[in-house]
Design an enzyme around this catalytic site. Structure first.
Site, short mmCIF file in Angstrom:
data_model
loop_
_atom_site.label_atom_id
_atom_site.label_comp_id
_atom_site.label_asym_id
_atom_site.label_seq_id
_atom_site.Cartn_x
_atom_site.Cartn_y
_atom_site.Cartn_z
N VAL A 123 0.68 -1.23 -0.06
CA VAL A 123 0.07 -0.09 -0.01
C VAL A 123 0.86 1.43 0.05
CG1 VAL A 123 -0.43 0.08 2.61
CG2 VAL A 123 -1.83 1.18 1.11
N ASP A 124 1.70 1.16 0.99
CA ASP A 124 2.70 2.50 1.11
C ASP A 124 4.08 1.89 1.35
OD1 ASP A 124 4.16 4.79 1.38
OD2 ASP A 124 2.69 5.72 2.99
#
Length: 440
Positions: A123-124
């Site tokens: 996601v990050d």
């Protein structure tokens, strides 16, 4: 039926295992604790659990040899070790972690082996890259330019669960969260490079509204400058990657760091209390610890950071459970004890991209793209948003939809666009608005 080897059975693994099994792949889940892997596979066919540790190099060689792909969800420090074995056996590999310089150095070897090592597919990092590139490519293709870019993300508890003085609970690696808070940071602001030492990381956070949640604080996430080249936006004047937190976190972490309570130096802890350790590190008297802290930092009893660290227990006359260890060990262990998500509580991942652009016509505007994702009865939000991009990428590689070789992150349209489309079908998506030019 193709076989996928997944290394690690941590907090985000369940959705990738289930996705691959549901899509008719065999999965071997290798974990230090076989029972954890068994629980994830329970009730599913075509999956097997294996007890394995990183020290068992020969076992790993045999496992890689008998599988078509490897997904490493191990701590990032082990990825290069695994990657070298994948190169030797010509097996594709995926990670969700940042690419290290040592991993980048394997690019030529991976190409020669005819494999892809696709990193930062979480996601990050991961979803942030893909959704950013989707907008950047559209702006450039329309003849526009990106003048400023803020990319912000946070893995948090849902608002109703933010009920401790830190307003934070762990939905992923607790020690990883604290380690990230020890980084330095730098970013570009109006053409000027701003560098922050770790001691200043949590000072002066940005205040940015996130609709349907609240006004959030944002602190800088590592080094934003390489993303100017990575994202292909040499024209940009502001480039800032940041981390969302509820208000309280930055003040609390700033005080913990000012008190030298997140350091890694080994300390003699035998027979000491938390208050003694805090006092000794700072040259304070244990008997007057709280008052000395207030005096040194010019704060009062209502300071949110002081309330938070007092609640955590670092001022208590309670024996520490270690004979030797670091302040980081003590703090992270206390946080694990007191700040883990409850089984009935929801987690939340929020992401916001803010683009200030100039269109081909010369008109200026702000594009804001947001994701608000909550955990559900099946999976936490952080598990879904980390694991499903990797799961989709693994399937695309195994199905021959991704044919690139070498060391990559997901910034090519041929990679990110189909992954984004498939994530949207699974309910992971960004909502985009166009607004009058904004500055932050």
């Amino acid at each position: 039926m193709k076989k996928v080897l997944i290394l690690g059975a941590g907090m985000v693994v369940k959705p990738i295992v289930h996705y691959l099994l549901d899509n008719q792949f065999k999965v071997t889940l290798a974990s230090r604790t076989k029972e954890k892997a068994d629980n994830i596979l329970r009730g599913r066919t075509n999956g097997q659990a294996v007890a394995w540790t990183i020290e068992e190099s020969d076992v790993l060689d045999r496992l890689i040899k008998t599988h078509d792909m490897v997904v490493s969800l191990l701590p990032y420090s082990h990825h290069v070790f695994v990657a070298k074995k994948c190169i030797a056996q010509r097996k594709n590999m995926i990670t969700t972690s940042y690419v290290s310089d040592d991993m980048k150095a394997l690019n030529s070897d991976a190409k020669k082996a005819g494999i892809i090592i696709l990193n930062e597919l979480g996601v990050d990092p991961g979803y942030d890259h893909m959704t950013a590139m989707d907008i950047i490519d559209r702006v450039h293709e329309a003849g526009g330019q990106v003048d400023g870019f803020y990319s912000l993300c946070g893995a948090l508890c849902a608002p109703e669960a933010s009920n401790n003085p830190f307003r934070y609970k762990f939905s992923w690696s607790p020690k990883g969260v604290i380690m990230a808070g020890n980084n330095d940071a730098q970013f570009l602001k109006d053409g000027e490079v701003i560098r922050l030492e770790t001691s200043d990381l949590f000072k002066n956070p940005l205040s940015i509204d996130f609709p349907e949640v609240e006004d959030m604080h944002v602190y800088p996430n590592r080094d934003s400058l390489p993303y100017i080249d990575i994202y292909g936006i040499p024209e940009v004047k502001t480039m800032f990657r940041g981390t969302f937190r509820y208000k309280n976190w930055c003040e609390a972490l700033d005080l913990l760091k000012a008190l030298n309570l997140t350091g890694y130096d080994e300390l003699d802890l035998e027979g000491k209390t938390y208050a003694q350790v805090t006092a000794e590190i700072n040259g304070f008297e244990t008997s007057n610890l709280k008052e000395e802290i207030k005096l040194k930092f010019n704060i009062d009893d209502d300071h949110v950071g002081l309330k938070a660290i007092e609640w955590l227990g670092v001022l208590e006359n309670k024996r520490v459970p270690l004979e030797k260890g670091s302040a980081f060990d003590l703090i992270s262990d206390l946080m694990i004890e007191k700040m883990m998500m409850g089984d009935s509580e929801r987690d939340m991942v929020i992401m916001q991209h803010i683009f200030n652009i100039t269109k081909a016509t010369g008109e200026k505007e702000t594009i804001i793209s947001r994701m608000l994702d909550y955990g559900n009865a099946d999976y936490t939000s952080i598990a879904r948003t980390v694991a499903l991009p990797a799961a989709i990428g693994a399937k695309m590689i195994l199905d021959g939809e991704i044919t690139d070789t070498g060391v990559h992150i997901p910034i090519k349209k041929s990679i990110y666009k189909p992954i984004l489309n498939k994530l949207e079908a699974l309910g992971i998506t960004m909502t985009e608005t166009i607004e009058a030019l904004q500055t932050f």
